[in-house]
Design a protein around this motif. Structure first.
Motif, PDB file in Angstrom:
ATOM      1  N   TRP B  34       0.839  -1.197   0.000  1.00 37.06           N
ATOM      2  CA  TRP B  34       0.000   0.000   0.000  1.00 37.06           C
ATOM      3  C   TRP B  34       0.871   1.243   0.000  1.00 37.06           C
ATOM      4  O   TRP B  34       1.888   1.302   0.704  1.00 37.06           O
ATOM      5  CB  TRP B  34      -0.895   0.026   1.239  1.00 37.06           C
ATOM      6  N   TYR B  35       0.446   2.242  -0.778  1.00 36.50           N
ATOM      7  CA  TYR B  35       1.149   3.519  -0.866  1.00 36.50           C
ATOM      8  C   TYR B  35       0.134   4.659  -0.731  1.00 36.50           C
ATOM      9  O   TYR B  35      -0.995   4.543  -1.208  1.00 36.50           O
ATOM     10  CB  TYR B  35       1.871   3.656  -2.208  1.00 36.50           C
ATOM     11  N   GLN B  36       0.579   5.750  -0.110  1.00 32.39           N
ATOM     12  CA  GLN B  36      -0.232   6.963  -0.027  1.00 32.39           C
ATOM     13  C   GLN B  36       0.388   8.017  -0.929  1.00 32.39           C
ATOM     14  O   GLN B  36       1.586   8.289  -0.842  1.00 32.39           O
ATOM     15  CB  GLN B  36      -0.261   7.492   1.410  1.00 32.39           C
ATOM     16  N   GLN B  37      -0.419   8.606  -1.807  1.00 34.24           N
ATOM     17  CA  GLN B  37       0.069   9.649  -2.706  1.00 34.24           C
ATOM     18  C   GLN B  37      -0.720  10.927  -2.471  1.00 34.24           C
ATOM     19  O   GLN B  37      -1.865  11.062  -2.932  1.00 34.24           O
ATOM     20  CB  GLN B  37      -0.026   9.221  -4.168  1.00 34.24           C
ATOM     21  N   VAL B  38      -0.122  11.853  -1.747  1.00 34.90           N
ATOM     22  CA  VAL B  38      -0.719  13.169  -1.544  1.00 34.90           C
ATOM     23  C   VAL B  38      -0.591  13.955  -2.842  1.00 34.90           C
ATOM     24  O   VAL B  38       0.398  13.821  -3.571  1.00 34.90           O
ATOM     25  CB  VAL B  38      -0.025  13.892  -0.380  1.00 34.90           C
ATOM     26  N   LEU B  39      -1.580  14.783  -3.124  1.00 27.03           N
ATOM     27  CA  LEU B  39      -1.620  15.529  -4.375  1.00 27.03           C
ATOM     28  C   LEU B  39      -0.323  16.284  -4.621  1.00 27.03           C
ATOM     29  O   LEU B  39       0.162  17.015  -3.756  1.00 27.03           O
ATOM     30  CB  LEU B  39      -2.796  16.505  -4.343  1.00 27.03           C
ATOM     31  N   GLY B  40       0.263  16.074  -5.805  1.00 28.52           N
ATOM     32  CA  GLY B  40       1.474  16.777  -6.183  1.00 28.52           C
ATOM     33  C   GLY B  40       2.758  16.160  -5.673  1.00 28.52           C
ATOM     34  O   GLY B  40       3.848  16.706  -5.888  1.00 28.52           O
ATOM     35  N   GLN B  41       2.663  14.990  -5.019  1.00 32.84           N
ATOM     36  CA  GLN B  41       3.843  14.332  -4.475  1.00 32.84           C
ATOM     37  C   GLN B  41       3.949  12.905  -4.998  1.00 32.84           C
ATOM     38  O   GLN B  41       3.015  12.379  -5.602  1.00 32.84           O
ATOM     39  CB  GLN B  41       3.790  14.321  -2.945  1.00 32.84           C
ATOM     40  N   GLY B  42       5.096  12.290  -4.749  1.00 33.15           N
ATOM     41  CA  GLY B  42       5.266  10.891  -5.105  1.00 33.15           C
ATOM     42  C   GLY B  42       4.650   9.989  -4.053  1.00 33.15           C
ATOM     43  O   GLY B  42       4.463  10.391  -2.908  1.00 33.15           O
ATOM     44  N   PRO B  43       4.312   8.758  -4.438  1.00 32.73           N
ATOM     45  CA  PRO B  43       3.741   7.813  -3.471  1.00 32.73           C
ATOM     46  C   PRO B  43       4.698   7.525  -2.324  1.00 32.73           C
ATOM     47  O   PRO B  43       5.917   7.459  -2.515  1.00 32.73           O
ATOM     48  CB  PRO B  43       3.508   6.563  -4.324  1.00 32.73           C
ATOM     49  N   GLN B  44       4.111   7.342  -1.131  1.00 37.26           N
ATOM     50  CA  GLN B  44       4.880   6.992   0.073  1.00 37.26           C
ATOM     51  C   GLN B  44       4.436   5.604   0.528  1.00 37.26           C
ATOM     52  O   GLN B  44       3.231   5.344   0.649  1.00 37.26           O
ATOM     53  CB  GLN B  44       4.627   8.016   1.180  1.00 37.26           C
ATOM     54  N   PHE B  45       5.400   4.761   0.841  1.00 35.34           N
ATOM     55  CA  PHE B  45       5.130   3.387   1.253  1.00 35.34           C
ATOM     56  C   PHE B  45       4.449   3.354   2.619  1.00 35.34           C
ATOM     57  O   PHE B  45       4.906   4.007   3.566  1.00 35.34           O
ATOM     58  CB  PHE B  45       6.445   2.615   1.290  1.00 35.34           C
ATOM     59  N   ILE B  46       3.359   2.539   2.716  1.00 35.44           N
ATOM     60  CA  ILE B  46       2.674   2.390   3.994  1.00 35.44           C
ATOM     61  C   ILE B  46       2.921   0.993   4.568  1.00 35.44           C
ATOM     62  O   ILE B  46       3.383   0.835   5.694  1.00 35.44           O
ATOM     63  CB  ILE B  46       1.152   2.611   3.861  1.00 35.44           C
ATOM     64  N   PHE B  47       2.543  -0.036   3.801  1.00 32.05           N
ATOM     65  CA  PHE B  47       2.674  -1.425   4.258  1.00 32.05           C
ATOM     66  C   PHE B  47       3.017  -2.341   3.090  1.00 32.05           C
ATOM     67  O   PHE B  47       2.673  -2.055   1.943  1.00 32.05           O
ATOM     68  CB  PHE B  47       1.334  -1.962   4.813  1.00 32.05           C
ATOM     69  N   GLN B  48       3.664  -3.457   3.435  1.00 34.27           N
ATOM     70  CA  GLN B  48       3.783  -4.572   2.513  1.00 34.27           C
ATOM     71  C   GLN B  48       3.375  -5.850   3.237  1.00 34.27           C
ATOM     72  O   GLN B  48       3.822  -6.098   4.368  1.00 34.27           O
ATOM     73  CB  GLN B  48       5.200  -4.737   1.963  1.00 34.27           C
ATOM     74  N   TYR B  49       2.538  -6.652   2.614  1.00 30.35           N
ATOM     75  CA  TYR B  49       2.130  -7.944   3.135  1.00 30.35           C
ATOM     76  C   TYR B  49       2.533  -9.035   2.155  1.00 30.35           C
ATOM     77  O   TYR B  49       2.441  -8.865   0.938  1.00 30.35           O
ATOM     78  CB  TYR B  49       0.617  -7.986   3.375  1.00 30.35           C
ATOM     79  N   TYR B  50       2.975 -10.145   2.733  1.00 32.66           N
ATOM     80  CA  TYR B  50       3.353 -11.295   1.928  1.00 32.66           C
ATOM     81  C   TYR B  50       2.913 -12.543   2.659  1.00 32.66           C
ATOM     82  O   TYR B  50       3.275 -12.727   3.822  1.00 32.66           O
ATOM     83  CB  TYR B  50       4.862 -11.304   1.669  1.00 32.66           C
ATOM     84  N   GLU B  51       2.150 -13.387   1.979  1.00 32.52           N
ATOM     85  CA  GLU B  51       1.634 -14.612   2.595  1.00 32.52           C
ATOM     86  C   GLU B  51       0.948 -14.319   3.930  1.00 32.52           C
ATOM     87  O   GLU B  51       1.164 -15.017   4.928  1.00 32.52           O
ATOM     88  CB  GLU B  51       2.752 -15.637   2.790  1.00 32.52           C
ATOM     89  N   LYS B  52       0.188 -13.238   3.947  1.00 28.79           N
ATOM     90  CA  LYS B  52      -0.666 -12.844   5.063  1.00 28.79           C
ATOM     91  C   LYS B  52       0.107 -12.300   6.257  1.00 28.79           C
ATOM     92  O   LYS B  52      -0.478 -12.023   7.297  1.00 28.79           O
ATOM     93  CB  LYS B  52      -1.563 -14.019   5.500  1.00 28.79           C
ATOM     94  N   GLU B  53       1.420 -12.116   6.107  1.00 27.95           N
ATOM     95  CA  GLU B  53       2.230 -11.564   7.178  1.00 27.95           C
ATOM     96  C   GLU B  53       2.719 -10.158   6.789  1.00 27.95           C
ATOM     97  O   GLU B  53       3.079  -9.926   5.622  1.00 27.95           O
ATOM     98  CB  GLU B  53       3.452 -12.453   7.456  1.00 27.95           C
ATOM     99  N   GLU B  54       2.761  -9.263   7.743  1.00 22.94           N
ATOM    100  CA  GLU B  54       3.302  -7.931   7.489  1.00 22.94           C
ATOM    101  C   GLU B  54       4.809  -8.048   7.297  1.00 22.94           C
ATOM    102  O   GLU B  54       5.528  -8.538   8.179  1.00 22.94           O
ATOM    103  CB  GLU B  54       3.010  -6.982   8.660  1.00 22.94           C
ATOM    104  N   ARG B  67      -4.361  -5.638   6.670  1.00 21.77           N
ATOM    105  CA  ARG B  67      -4.292  -7.084   6.791  1.00 21.77           C
ATOM    106  C   ARG B  67      -4.441  -7.702   5.417  1.00 21.77           C
ATOM    107  O   ARG B  67      -4.956  -7.060   4.484  1.00 21.77           O
ATOM    108  CB  ARG B  67      -5.366  -7.609   7.741  1.00 21.77           C
ATOM    109  N   GLN B  68      -4.005  -8.950   5.328  1.00 25.16           N
ATOM    110  CA  GLN B  68      -4.125  -9.699   4.084  1.00 25.16           C
ATOM    111  C   GLN B  68      -4.886 -10.983   4.387  1.00 25.16           C
ATOM    112  O   GLN B  68      -4.627 -11.648   5.389  1.00 25.16           O
ATOM    113  CB  GLN B  68      -2.752 -10.009   3.490  1.00 25.16           C
ATOM    114  N   PHE B  69      -5.787 -11.314   3.517  1.00 20.31           N
ATOM    115  CA  PHE B  69      -6.670 -12.449   3.724  1.00 20.31           C
ATOM    116  C   PHE B  69      -6.119 -13.708   3.039  1.00 20.31           C
ATOM    117  O   PHE B  69      -5.213 -13.614   2.199  1.00 20.31           O
ATOM    118  CB  PHE B  69      -8.064 -12.107   3.191  1.00 20.31           C
ATOM    119  N   PRO B  70      -6.686 -14.887   3.364  1.00 22.20           N
ATOM    120  CA  PRO B  70      -6.202 -16.130   2.737  1.00 22.20           C
ATOM    121  C   PRO B  70      -6.239 -16.109   1.216  1.00 22.20           C
ATOM    122  O   PRO B  70      -5.450 -16.814   0.577  1.00 22.20           O
ATOM    123  CB  PRO B  70      -7.133 -17.195   3.316  1.00 22.20           C
ATOM    124  N   ASN B  71      -7.135 -15.338   0.626  1.00 19.60           N
ATOM    125  CA  ASN B  71      -7.178 -15.265  -0.848  1.00 19.60           C
ATOM    126  C   ASN B  71      -6.230 -14.178  -1.374  1.00 19.60           C
ATOM    127  O   ASN B  71      -6.272 -13.858  -2.557  1.00 19.60           O
ATOM    128  CB  ASN B  71      -8.605 -15.008  -1.339  1.00 19.60           C
TER     129      ASN B  71
END
Lengths: 114, 115
Positions: B34-54, B67-71
């Motif tokens: 997940w990334y947050q992109q405020v208007l006029g700026q580049g995206p900022q990293f929020i979270f990464q999930y892999y195999e349901k783990e942060e 969170r990340q679900f089983p699917n």
């Protein structure tokens, strides 16, 4: 922490001409990846070109090519034969060699004049 | 094949409220960022999930959670919304994570406006 700097907030180019967008980055890693993304007004982030740091040869994708200067930590994008559809926000981005987060620059707005 | 999808497309919330944003990765992809992109700026990293783990977290307050679900779909939750949370929230999926480079494919984003 890694940082990416794009010093050109806005650039303009005449249709069919060539334009170069600048990017510098800072990292202490030896293994990493660099990218240029395009974000048109539709908001969809599209990958334009990728460069692996271990490759000395500059990446090219049709009209898009990069000038990767590892020692200078510089990564510029050259767009040849510019087209109206190239008008967008362009972001330079860095990713370390472990598949972690992308670090983006502030972006450069590219305007293409007909 | 369908790309990364996000819902809703647009959202308007009031300060203090809570919001949930949703992301469905490309079929077969197991990592979502997940990334947050405020208007006029580049995206900022929020979270990464892999195999349901942060797997990674950016410099965001605890009001942000995910969170990340089983699917392998994912939700981003933001509590006690502030005006400064107004932004485009981008979701990106990749096949794997943490074992070298895997291309991240971005969704169209959710535009959140906090009034």
């Amino acid at each position: 922490a890694q940082t990416v700097t794009q010093s050109q907030p806005e650039m303009s180019v005449q249709e069919a001409e060539t334009v170069t967008l600048s990017c510098t980055y800072d990292t202490s890693e030896s293994d990493y990846y660099l990218f240029w993304y395009k974000q048109p007004p539709s908001r969809q982030m599209i990958l334009v070109i990728r460069q692996e740091a271990y490759k000395q040869q500059n990446a090219t994708e049709n009209r898009f090519s990069v000038n990767f200067q590892k020692a200078a930590k510089s990564f510029s994008l050259k767009i040849s034969d510019s087209q109206l559809g190239d008008a967008a926000m362009y972001f330079c981005a860095y990713e370390d060699g472990y598949g972690n987060k992308l670090v983006f620059g502030a972006g450069t707005i590219l305007r293409v004049k007909s | 094949d369908a790309g990364v999808t996000q819902s809703p497309t647009h959202l308007i919330k009031t300060r203090g409220q809570h919001v949930t944003l949703r992301c469905s990765p490309i079929s077969g992809h197991k990592s979502v960022s997940w990334y947050q992109q405020v208007l006029g700026q580049g995206p900022q990293f929020i979270f990464q999930y892999y195999e349901k783990e942060e797997r990674g977290r950016g410099n965001f307050p605890d009001r942000f959670s995910a969170r990340q679900f089983p699917n392998y779909s994912s939700e981003l939750n933001v509590n006690a919304l502030l005006l400064g949370d107004s932004a485009l929230y981008l979701c990106a999926s990749s096949l794997l994570a943490g074992q070298g480079h895997y291309e991240q494919y971005f969704g169209p984003g959710t535009r959140l406006t906090v009034t």
